[in-house]
Design a protein around this motif. Structure first.
Motif, PDB file in Angstrom:
ATOM      1  N   PRO A 196     -13.965  29.730  83.306  1.00  0.00           N
ATOM      2  CA  PRO A 196     -14.975  28.526  84.291  1.00  0.00           C
ATOM      3  C   PRO A 196     -15.210  27.212  84.235  1.00  0.00           C
ATOM      4  CG  PRO A 196     -16.738  29.931  82.131  1.00  0.00           C
ATOM      5  CD  PRO A 196     -15.206  30.450  82.461  1.00  0.00           C
ATOM      6  N   PHE A 197     -14.862  26.438  83.252  1.00  0.00           N
ATOM      7  CA  PHE A 197     -14.666  24.967  82.658  1.00  0.00           C
ATOM      8  C   PHE A 197     -13.395  24.826  82.946  1.00  0.00           C
ATOM      9  CE2 PHE A 197     -18.489  26.961  80.900  1.00  0.00           C
ATOM     10  CZ  PHE A 197     -19.130  26.278  81.016  1.00  0.00           C
ATOM     11  N   GLY A 198     -12.308  25.731  83.306  1.00  0.00           N
ATOM     12  CA  GLY A 198     -10.944  25.158  83.382  1.00  0.00           C
ATOM     13  C   GLY A 198     -10.135  25.302  82.245  1.00  0.00           C
ATOM     14  N   HIS A 199      -8.744  25.240  82.196  1.00  0.00           N
ATOM     15  CA  HIS A 199      -7.765  25.602  81.484  1.00  0.00           C
ATOM     16  C   HIS A 199      -7.728  24.603  80.420  1.00  0.00           C
ATOM     17  CE1 HIS A 199      -4.646  27.322  78.890  1.00  0.00           C
ATOM     18  NE2 HIS A 199      -3.887  26.687  79.245  1.00  0.00           N
ATOM     19  N   HIS A 200      -8.110  24.795  78.705  1.00  0.00           N
ATOM     20  CA  HIS A 200      -7.377  23.421  78.063  1.00  0.00           C
ATOM     21  C   HIS A 200      -6.302  24.033  77.439  1.00  0.00           C
ATOM     22  CE1 HIS A 200      -8.219  19.246  76.395  1.00  0.00           C
ATOM     23  NE2 HIS A 200      -8.129  20.571  75.226  1.00  0.00           N
ATOM     24  N   GLU A 201      -5.430  23.604  77.738  1.00  0.00           N
ATOM     25  CA  GLU A 201      -4.371  23.123  76.491  1.00  0.00           C
ATOM     26  C   GLU A 201      -4.688  23.076  74.848  1.00  0.00           C
ATOM     27  OE1 GLU A 201      -1.362  25.095  76.582  1.00  0.00           O
ATOM     28  OE2 GLU A 201      -1.861  25.054  78.773  1.00  0.00           O
ATOM     29  N   LEU A 202      -4.508  23.997  73.586  1.00  0.00           N
ATOM     30  CA  LEU A 202      -4.324  24.391  72.138  1.00  0.00           C
ATOM     31  C   LEU A 202      -3.757  23.598  71.695  1.00  0.00           C
ATOM     32  CD1 LEU A 202      -6.644  27.373  72.292  1.00  0.00           C
ATOM     33  CD2 LEU A 202      -7.437  25.044  72.416  1.00  0.00           C
ATOM     34  N   THR A 203      -3.606  22.349  71.377  1.00  0.00           N
ATOM     35  CA  THR A 203      -1.862  21.845  70.931  1.00  0.00           C
ATOM     36  C   THR A 203      -2.604  21.143  69.731  1.00  0.00           C
ATOM     37  OG1 THR A 203      -2.274  19.813  71.800  1.00  0.00           O
ATOM     38  CG2 THR A 203      -1.356  21.625  73.129  1.00  0.00           C
ATOM     39  N   SER A 204      -3.515  21.347  69.096  1.00  0.00           N
ATOM     40  CA  SER A 204      -4.290  20.416  68.066  1.00  0.00           C
ATOM     41  C   SER A 204      -5.396  21.172  67.609  1.00  0.00           C
ATOM     42  CB  SER A 204      -4.848  19.092  67.455  1.00  0.00           C
ATOM     43  OG  SER A 204      -5.414  18.513  68.885  1.00  0.00           O
ATOM     44  N   VAL A 205      -5.886  21.115  66.779  1.00  0.00           N
ATOM     45  CA  VAL A 205      -7.622  21.499  65.802  1.00  0.00           C
ATOM     46  C   VAL A 205      -8.403  21.015  66.339  1.00  0.00           C
ATOM     47  CG1 VAL A 205      -8.967  21.504  63.662  1.00  0.00           C
ATOM     48  CG2 VAL A 205      -6.373  21.602  63.687  1.00  0.00           C
ATOM     49  N   ALA A 206      -8.852  19.492  66.954  1.00  0.00           N
ATOM     50  CA  ALA A 206      -9.616  19.004  67.770  1.00  0.00           C
ATOM     51  C   ALA A 206     -10.024  19.801  69.015  1.00  0.00           C
ATOM     52  CB  ALA A 206      -9.064  17.640  68.073  1.00  0.00           C
ATOM     53  N   ASP A 207      -8.286  19.744  69.855  1.00  0.00           N
ATOM     54  CA  ASP A 207      -9.009  20.641  71.086  1.00  0.00           C
ATOM     55  C   ASP A 207      -9.207  21.841  70.601  1.00  0.00           C
ATOM     56  OD1 ASP A 207      -6.835  19.444  72.451  1.00  0.00           O
ATOM     57  OD2 ASP A 207      -5.221  19.824  71.321  1.00  0.00           O
TER      58      ASP A 207
END
Length: 251
Positions: A196-207
């Protein structure tokens, strides 16, 4: 047969009931309502039934390997619990979900909950912390440990309390409200692909700490909670109706 039945819920194939546009929202998008799928809720009921059957089988094994050996052969009971049953319980969803071909997140929820509850019940049996009611007969043992909902015990006698008419009526009202809440939440999450909050790519720990990723996880955690509440409420009503025993519910 079950594999093909569950496989059809990989995507939401419901037909749109009607479409509309939101006033004062100039995003060029059309919004739609779809009617609840009775077939989907039947599939969820089948999953809850399978959860109960698997729970009974697991607790029968625990009766033989842990309960029977707890006093006479505690080493055997300890090894069976920590070396066999607990690891098997935690691995169970990874084996059952591909075998049953369940790609839908909601339908998979009962089996994830079963893994955790079974492991905790195994420990409860090993350390003999169950109420006296559960130790009297094997039927009581299965009713307590394999039931998808918890029975209510009297604080002094430690016996199961009887369900009252007022309690059953209240449970039915709460079940209906919880069911409607789950339907609304499912429709909101389905149209956003559970993000619901949009897709966010996980490329690092901070993501993993990105607000979109955290918000999506919170929304799906709330969905799991409402699914579990709805399922346990409905099962609680059924168990109380069949056995006459009172069950614990959240509200």
């Amino acid at each position: 047969m079950l594999q093909s039945f569950f496989g059809q819920f990989a995507e939401d194939a419901r037909e749109v009931s009607f479409e509309f546009e939101l006033p004062f929202v100039n995003d060029g998008a059309n919004y739609a309502f779809t009617a609840p799928s009775l077939q989907f809720w039947f599939a969820l009921s089948v999953c809850l039934l399978l959860q109960t059957i698997v729970g009974i089988v697991c607790m029968l094994v625990a009766w033989v390997l842990i309960k029977k050996n707890r006093q006479e052969n505690p080493t055997m009971a300890f090894v069976a619990c920590y070396g066999l049953l607990c690891p098997a319980a935690l691995y169970l969803p990874f084996a059952l979900l591909p075998f049953l071909n369940i790609p839908n997140t909601v339908l998979a929820t009962p089996f994830v909950g079963l893994a955790i509850s079974n492991a905790l019940h195994f420990l409860e049996i090993l350390y003999d912390t169950s109420p006296p009611f559960a130790e009297k007969t094997i039927s009581n043992f299965l009713l307590y440990h394999a039931s998808p909902v918890m029975l209510r015990f009297h604080p002094k006698t430690q016996e199961v309390t009887k369900a009252t008419t007022d309690e059953m009526r209240h449970k039915l009202q709460v079940s209906l409200f919880s069911f409607c809440s789950t339907v609304v939440l499912l429709n909101v999450l389905l149209i956003t692909s559970y993000e619901p909050f949009g897709h966010h790519e996980l490329t690092s720990v901070a993501d993993y700490f990105n607000w979109r990723h955290l918000g999506n996880n919170m929304a799906n955690a709330y969905l799991i909670g409402t699914n579990l509440e709805t399922g346990t409420l409905i099962f609680g009503v059924i168990i109380s109706f069949i056995t006459g025993y009172s069950t614990i519910y959240l509200n």
